[in-house]
Design an enzyme around this catalytic site. Structure first.
Site, mmCIF file in Angstrom:
data_model
loop_
_atom_site.group_PDB
_atom_site.id
_atom_site.type_symbol
_atom_site.label_atom_id
_atom_site.label_comp_id
_atom_site.label_asym_id
_atom_site.label_seq_id
_atom_site.Cartn_x
_atom_site.Cartn_y
_atom_site.Cartn_z
ATOM 1 N N GLY A 127 3.931 7.996 3.099
ATOM 2 C CA GLY A 127 5.556 6.687 2.675
ATOM 3 C C GLY A 127 4.076 5.849 1.916
ATOM 4 N N ASP B 292 -9.378 10.810 9.426
ATOM 5 C CA ASP B 292 -9.272 10.976 8.274
ATOM 6 C C ASP B 292 -9.242 9.162 7.704
ATOM 7 O OD1 ASP B 292 -8.853 11.087 5.513
ATOM 8 O OD2 ASP B 292 -5.968 10.286 6.233
ATOM 9 N N GLY C 151 0.328 5.745 0.665
ATOM 10 C CA GLY C 151 -0.482 7.083 1.141
ATOM 11 C C GLY C 151 0.054 7.878 1.011
ATOM 12 N N VAL D 94 3.909 0.984 2.579
ATOM 13 C CA VAL D 94 3.751 -0.020 3.548
ATOM 14 C C VAL D 94 4.249 -1.123 3.400
ATOM 15 C CG1 VAL D 94 1.606 -1.385 4.860
ATOM 16 C CG2 VAL D 94 1.392 0.933 4.935
ATOM 17 N N GLY E 175 0.959 -1.959 0.120
ATOM 18 C CA GLY E 175 -0.090 0.399 -0.419
ATOM 19 C C GLY E 175 1.079 1.406 0.117
ATOM 20 N N LYS F 21 5.224 0.083 8.040
ATOM 21 C CA LYS F 21 5.008 1.499 7.010
ATOM 22 C C LYS F 21 6.228 2.546 7.008
ATOM 23 C CE LYS F 21 1.834 6.038 7.404
ATOM 24 N NZ LYS F 21 0.807 6.698 8.352
#
Length: 534
Positions: A227, A351, A224, A229, A222, A246
């Site tokens: 950064g 968020d 974001g 993951v 993933g 992360k």
């Protein structure tokens, strides 16, 4: 029993030895005094004992080394004196022993936990000697001389202050040059918090590089705002464990502040529907650049966004979520928000969106990514949001509460609005950023226009077929569609109440959680009853 960081005082009661089934006992950061009673060793079920940062004195009881199952023993920052009992070295279960910053002296054993340089901490005990060579302690004098040396303890009263003065002076010089090397803004934000204390395992940059195969794209799970993951293999508690790590992109403006905010929030919260943090790493990479990462429990089923929009994530072969699974996820998320908003101090996530809702092996939902979270006891949390700050507007377009865009203060009602948006997306299958939502039309207005007579027009079109394939649906098509419609009526009613334009008109988190649980239980009960009659 976790009663850390209170104002408990007095000696440890002998009655604690009656707690035979107690596994974890954390009494750190109190004002407990007197000596450690030998009766503690009778707590044979104990796995972790933390007495750090009290005012305990006297010698460490030899009996503690006779506890068969204890794995972690934290006695740092007290006034304990005397020798380290040899019995600790015979404990096969003990892998973490922290005796730092006491007044211990004498020979350090060499076997058991004392042979593990990462498992044994002893800083701040200047009278210790011997042990394995990796500890870099001074050699102990011959045993025949130890008795005579103890008589000349006055010499130590001179040596210790001089050595301490040298260490403190060297440390001050090192800190001075470190501060000069770092940007001033960064030093101001990083000095106030450290997650990797005695309760979290220590991981190195090299360990994360090895565990992710040099951050290979095959392990990327993933990306974001701040950064990426990665899936990572780490040796934790002598067991190879697959985790999620992360890695923060420190070239991205606001990422360092996001790292600190996430660490600060995660250190204060613990709930079954929040992603579990394992530890963090704040170090230097191979090029001597700053490196920051947080290690989490791995969620095998990824995030909710991939389940709701598999067409966007072409690599994901997902079968879709049933009505009950969606209701369970909604209840999980509501429960997590209820906990966050009512814990002490309260935490606002800021968020909430499907990409930050992670699913474990059993599709239980866990809220993650606290990089924008705000702890309301933080004085900064009382300030209006500045859209030009390093973090910017707190939230993601489509899920962002409207008052945040106008500079209003962070509040739990902002999370409630995001929750309403997530619920609408969860049951309609449409993201609030869909191309059709333009010229004033939003997902919320789309749902309002269909409520209550046209709900089947906005239900996720794949849901009826998923229900049929799951085998949990009703026998005939009309009953199945009627049941989905009735359930959707209650769901959309809660969601729209959460998405009111004015924060004061929105449903509170606790009522939203209770409402979603009631809808879920009613749906399950009705399906079970009708299925038994079919």
């Amino acid at each position: 029993m976790y009663i850390s960081n209170n104002n408990l005082s007095g000696p440890l009661p002998d009655a604690l030895s009656n707690c035979q089934s107690l596994i974890h006992l954390r009494l750190d950061r109190n004002s407990i005094n007197s000596s450690i009673p030998a009766s503690v060793s009778k707590m044979q079920g104990l796995i972790l004992l933390n007495l750090t940062k009290n005012t305990l004195s006297g010698m460490i009881p030899r009996e503690l080394g006779l506890m068969d199952g204890i794995q972690e023993l934290h006695l740092a920052h007290n006034n304990l004196s005397g020798h380290i009992t040899e019995s600790f070295g015979n404990m096969t279960s003990l892998y973490r022993l922290d005796l730092s910053f006491n007044r211990l002296d004498g020979r350090v054993p060499s076997q058991g936990v004392f042979s593990n340089v990462t498992g044994f901490s002893f800083e701040g005990n200047s009278g210790l000697c011997g042990g394995v060579s990796e500890l870099h302690l001074p050699l102990c004098p011959p045993e025949s001389m130890e008795h005579g040396l103890r008589k000349r303890h006055l010499l130590m009263k001179v040596v210790i202050p001089i050595a301490a003065g040298i260490i403190i002076g060297s440390s001050l010089i090192l800190v001075f040059f470190t501060i000069r090397k770092k940007p001033k803004a960064q030093s101001a934000t990083t000095r106030g918090f450290q997650l990797a204390d005695d309760n979290y395992p220590r991981v190195s940059y090299a360990g994360l590089v090895q565990g992710t195969n040099c951050f290979a794209t095959d392990n990327l799970i993933g990306r974001g705002r701040y950064g990426s993951v990665y899936k990572c293999g780490l040796l934790l508690k002598n067991t190879m464990t697959t985790v999620a790590v992360k890695i923060f992109d420190l070239q991205q403006s606001g990422s360092s502040k996001s790292f600190l905010a996430e660490c600060e929030a995660l250190s204060k919260i613990c709930h079954r529907n929040l992603v579990s943090v394992i530890t963090c790493c704040s170090s230097l990479d191979s090029n001597q650049n700053d490196f920051k990462a947080i290690v989490f429990e791995l969620m095998p089923n990824g995030n909710l966004d991939k389940w709701l929009h598999p067409d966007v994530h072409a690599s994901q072969q997902l079968q879709g979520l049933t009505m009950v699974q969606r209701l369970n996820i909604a209840v999980d998320v509501a429960d997590a928000l209820d906990y966050l908003h009512n814990c002490e101090p309260p935490v606002v996530h800021c968020d909430l969106k499907p990409g930050n809702i992670l699913l474990d092996t059993y599709l239980v939902a866990h809220i993650g990514d606290f990089g924008l979270a705000k702890i309301l006891s933080d004085p900064e949390g009382e300030q209006p949001i500045n859209s030009k700050s390093s973090i910017g507007i707190r939230g993601t377009i489509g899920y962002l509460a409207p008052e945040y865009g106008e500079g209003s203060q962070v509040s739990p009602s902002g999370d409630v609005y995001s929750f309403g948006s997530v619920i609408l997306e969860l049951f309609t299958g449409m993201a609030p950023t869909h191309d059709m939502f333009r010229d004033g039309l939003t997902l919320q207005k789309h749902a309002e226009n269909a409520f209550p007579d046209k709900l089947m027009e906005i239900v996720d079109p794949v849901l009826p077929s998923i229900e049929e394939k799951s085998g949990s649906s009703l026998q005939n098509q009309s009953n199945r569609m009627e049941d989905i419609c009735n359930t959707m009526f209650s769901i959309i009613e809660v969601a729209l109440s959460c998405c009111k334009q004015a924060p004061t008109e929105r449903m509170c988190t606790r009522d939203a959680a209770a409402g979603m649980r009631k809808i879920r239980d009613s749906h399950v009960k009705k399906n079970t009853r009708l299925a038994s009659h079919s």
